[in-house]
Design an enzyme around this catalytic site. Structure first.
Site, PDB file in Angstrom:
ATOM      1  N   GLU A 238      31.844  33.049  48.724  1.00 30.80           N
ATOM      2  CA  GLU A 238      30.502  32.641  48.265  1.00 30.80           C
ATOM      3  C   GLU A 238      30.061  31.375  48.995  1.00 30.80           C
ATOM      4  O   GLU A 238      28.909  31.247  49.422  1.00 30.80           O
ATOM      5  CB  GLU A 238      30.517  32.424  46.748  1.00 30.80           C
TER       6      GLU A 238
ATOM      7  N   GLU B 221      37.957  38.875  42.338  1.00 23.81           N
ATOM      8  CA  GLU B 221      37.547  38.630  40.956  1.00 23.81           C
ATOM      9  C   GLU B 221      37.802  39.849  40.076  1.00 23.81           C
ATOM     10  O   GLU B 221      38.294  39.741  38.953  1.00 23.81           O
ATOM     11  CB  GLU B 221      36.042  38.278  40.895  1.00 23.81           C
TER      12      GLU B 221
HETATM   13  C1  1HE Z   1      45.224  27.970  43.633  1.00 23.23           C
HETATM   14  C2  1HE Z   1      44.290  28.962  44.013  1.00 23.23           C
HETATM   15  C3  1HE Z   1      43.145  29.122  43.203  1.00 23.23           C
HETATM   16  C4  1HE Z   1      45.917  28.993  45.421  1.00 23.23           C
HETATM   17  N1  1HE Z   1      43.024  28.320  42.123  1.00 23.23           N
HETATM   18  N2  1HE Z   1      45.051  27.202  42.565  1.00 23.23           N
HETATM   19  N3  1HE Z   1      40.441  33.775  44.277  1.00 23.23           N
HETATM   20  C5  1HE Z   1      41.683  34.276  44.238  1.00 23.23           C
HETATM   21  O1  1HE Z   1      41.980  35.112  43.419  1.00 23.23           O
HETATM   22  C6  1HE Z   1      42.635  33.734  45.261  1.00 23.23           C
HETATM   23  C7  1HE Z   1      43.892  33.194  44.625  1.00 23.23           C
HETATM   24  N4  1HE Z   1      44.814  32.686  45.623  1.00 23.23           N
HETATM   25  C8  1HE Z   1      45.589  33.492  46.404  1.00 23.23           C
HETATM   26  O2  1HE Z   1      45.466  34.701  46.392  1.00 23.23           O
HETATM   27  C9  1HE Z   1      46.572  32.825  47.323  1.00 23.23           C
HETATM   28  O3  1HE Z   1      46.885  31.545  46.767  1.00 23.23           O
HETATM   29  C10 1HE Z   1      46.086  32.628  48.765  1.00 23.23           C
HETATM   30  C11 1HE Z   1      45.998  33.969  49.458  1.00 23.23           C
HETATM   31  C12 1HE Z   1      44.731  31.932  48.835  1.00 23.23           C
HETATM   32  C13 1HE Z   1      47.103  31.741  49.530  1.00 23.23           C
HETATM   33  O4  1HE Z   1      48.406  32.279  49.393  1.00 23.23           O
HETATM   34  P1  1HE Z   1      49.668  31.368  49.680  1.00 23.23           P
HETATM   35  O5  1HE Z   1      50.906  32.236  49.541  1.00 23.23           O
HETATM   36  O6  1HE Z   1      49.482  30.616  50.940  1.00 23.23           O
HETATM   37  O7  1HE Z   1      49.677  30.215  48.528  1.00 23.23           O
HETATM   38  P2  1HE Z   1      50.154  30.291  46.998  1.00 23.23           P
HETATM   39  O8  1HE Z   1      51.637  30.105  46.926  1.00 23.23           O
HETATM   40  O9  1HE Z   1      49.585  31.470  46.289  1.00 23.23           O
HETATM   41  O10 1HE Z   1      49.438  29.000  46.389  1.00 23.23           O
HETATM   42  C14 1HE Z   1      49.764  27.705  46.841  1.00 23.23           C
HETATM   43  C15 1HE Z   1      49.222  26.737  45.809  1.00 23.23           C
HETATM   44  O11 1HE Z   1      47.804  26.828  45.781  1.00 23.23           O
HETATM   45  C16 1HE Z   1      49.684  27.045  44.388  1.00 23.23           C
HETATM   46  O12 1HE Z   1      49.738  25.829  43.695  1.00 23.23           O
HETATM   47  P3  1HE Z   1      51.153  25.125  43.310  1.00 23.23           P
HETATM   48  O13 1HE Z   1      50.750  23.898  42.572  1.00 23.23           O
HETATM   49  O14 1HE Z   1      51.893  26.141  42.483  1.00 23.23           O
HETATM   50  O15 1HE Z   1      51.845  24.859  44.624  1.00 23.23           O
HETATM   51  C17 1HE Z   1      48.561  27.882  43.850  1.00 23.23           C
HETATM   52  O16 1HE Z   1      48.471  27.866  42.447  1.00 23.23           O
HETATM   53  C18 1HE Z   1      47.380  27.155  44.463  1.00 23.23           C
HETATM   54  N5  1HE Z   1      46.201  28.025  44.528  1.00 23.23           N
HETATM   55  N6  1HE Z   1      44.751  29.582  45.120  1.00 23.23           N
HETATM   56  C19 1HE Z   1      43.949  27.393  41.851  1.00 23.23           C
HETATM   57  N7  1HE Z   1      42.178  30.014  43.473  1.00 23.23           N
HETATM   58  C20 1HE Z   1      32.119  30.826  40.379  1.00 23.23           C
HETATM   59  S1  1HE Z   1      33.038  32.209  40.116  1.00 23.23           S
HETATM   60  C21 1HE Z   1      34.095  32.355  41.481  1.00 23.23           C
HETATM   61  C22 1HE Z   1      35.148  33.400  41.167  1.00 23.23           C
HETATM   62  C23 1HE Z   1      36.388  33.196  41.974  1.00 23.23           C
HETATM   63  O17 1HE Z   1      36.372  32.554  42.993  1.00 23.23           O
HETATM   64  S2  1HE Z   1      37.796  33.927  41.373  1.00 23.23           S
HETATM   65  C24 1HE Z   1      39.070  33.287  42.428  1.00 23.23           C
HETATM   66  C25 1HE Z   1      39.367  34.265  43.480  1.00 23.23           C
END
Ligand code: 1HE
Length: 268
Positions: A122, A142
């Site tokens: 977005e 989402e």
């Molecule tokens: C996060 C987030 C996040 C990572 N919010 N903390 N978005 C998603 O569903 C994407 C969610 N994220 C992922 O699928 C993956 O994290 C990634 C593909 C982006 C990256 O993968 P990777 O293996 O490099 O990293 P990881 O081990 O999953 O995450 C590393 C850290 O980043 C970890 O935190 P830590 O404190 O445990 O080390 C994760 O929790 C953190 N992290 N992504 C919070 N999204 C206005 S409405 C909008 C609607 C949306 O956008 S829905 C979200 C969609």
């Protein structure tokens, strides 16, 4: 100019001024894959409120680390346990930030890499140009997380790729990457090397245009998309009346008339 941007006021955005009035704005929470928490959205609102009045000629929007942006901060959202009204107001802040980008009149060029997902897509779709590298992939997860887009994807991503593909991305979690993603319109440029380097090149190119011309390109076109064709044609004529008679354009027109200006030629 009436506004000043003090990089020290921003914690989640790293702001670097380059020559020609170009600024590189980097989402700077790589350990969280640049997930958009409420504080980052507030900083985007502030930055893009100031940029048009601070003499910024073009913005390159980038992400620190391997990923552009993982979208909504899902952990913050989980822990905040928001009410419907609270989340609606948060979404309105997202819209405020992204509308200031899209309608602010300053070229915004997104340098994409890794995940450009959910709210990250977005955000990218509110930029005027998107440059992707070979690591870039796009998704709207989402649907699989029990959520729905709230930061403008239904409008901007649908504009880029069409309704049927938008529904598919949401419903099935389909991921687009590589040439296919660029061909569909998710990015205008795909590079083998660094998307940041290409985005900076494009920013330099954009910054050579007169600011009022860029204002018309980076605000007027979006506004006109929201109008009826009749009103858009009227608005275009009014805008052209102002832009095409600006005193700053006289030297460029004179250079064409005296044959010293570059001609438009096909790519070699
Ligand atoms: C996060 C987030 C996040 C990572 N919010 N903390 N978005 C998603 O569903 C994407 C969610 N994220 C992922 O699928 C993956 O994290 C990634 C593909 C982006 C990256 O993968 P990777 O293996 O490099 O990293 P990881 O081990 O999953 O995450 C590393 C850290 O980043 C970890 O935190 P830590 O404190 O445990 O080390 C994760 O929790 C953190 N992290 N992504 C919070 N999204 C206005 S409405 C909008 C609607 C949306 O956008 S829905 C979200 C969609």
């Amino acid at each position: 100019m009436t506004a000043q941007i003090d990089p020290a006021r921003f914690a989640n955005l790293a702001i670097e001024a380059r020559d020609q009035g170009i600024q590189i704005v980097t989402l700077n929470r790589p350990s969280k894959r640049n997930a958009l928490d409420a504080a980052t959205i507030a900083e985007l609102v502030e930055y893009f409120s100031l940029a048009p009045r601070a003499g910024v000629r073009a913005v390159v929007l980038a992400g620190a680390g391997d990923h552009f942006c993982a979208g909504l901060d899902l952990v913050e959202h989980h822990e905040a346990d928001r009410s419907p009204a609270e989340f609606m107001h948060l979404c309105l802040r997202w819209h405020e930030a992204f509308n200031k980008m899209e309608y602010g009149g300053v070229p915004v060029i997104a340098a994409l890499k890794g995940a450009v997902v959910g709210g990250g897509l977005e955000l990218a779709s509110a930029a005027h140009l998107r440059v992707m590298d070979q690591s870039t992939y796009f998704a709207l997860p989402e649907g699989q997380r029990g959520l729905f887009t709230g930061g403008g994807a239904t409008i901007r991503v649908t504009d880029l790729i069409g309704k049927a593909r938008m529904i598919d991305m949401m419903m099935t979690g389909r991921v687009y990457q590589g040439e296919e993603a660029a061909d569909l319109g998710l990015a205008q440029y795909i590079v083998d090397g660094s998307s940041l380097d290409r985005a900076i090149d494009l920013a330099h190119r954009a910054a050579q245009n007169l600011p009022l011309t860029n204002f018309a390109i980076c605000s007027g076109i979006s506004h006109m998309q929201n109008m009826s064709a009749l009103d858009a044609a009227y608005a275009e004529a009014v805008l052209a009346g102002i832009v095409n008679t600006q005193p700053e354009a006289r030297a460029r027109l004179a250079a064409f008339a005296d044959k010293s200006a570059a001609r438009v030629r096909p790519n070699t």
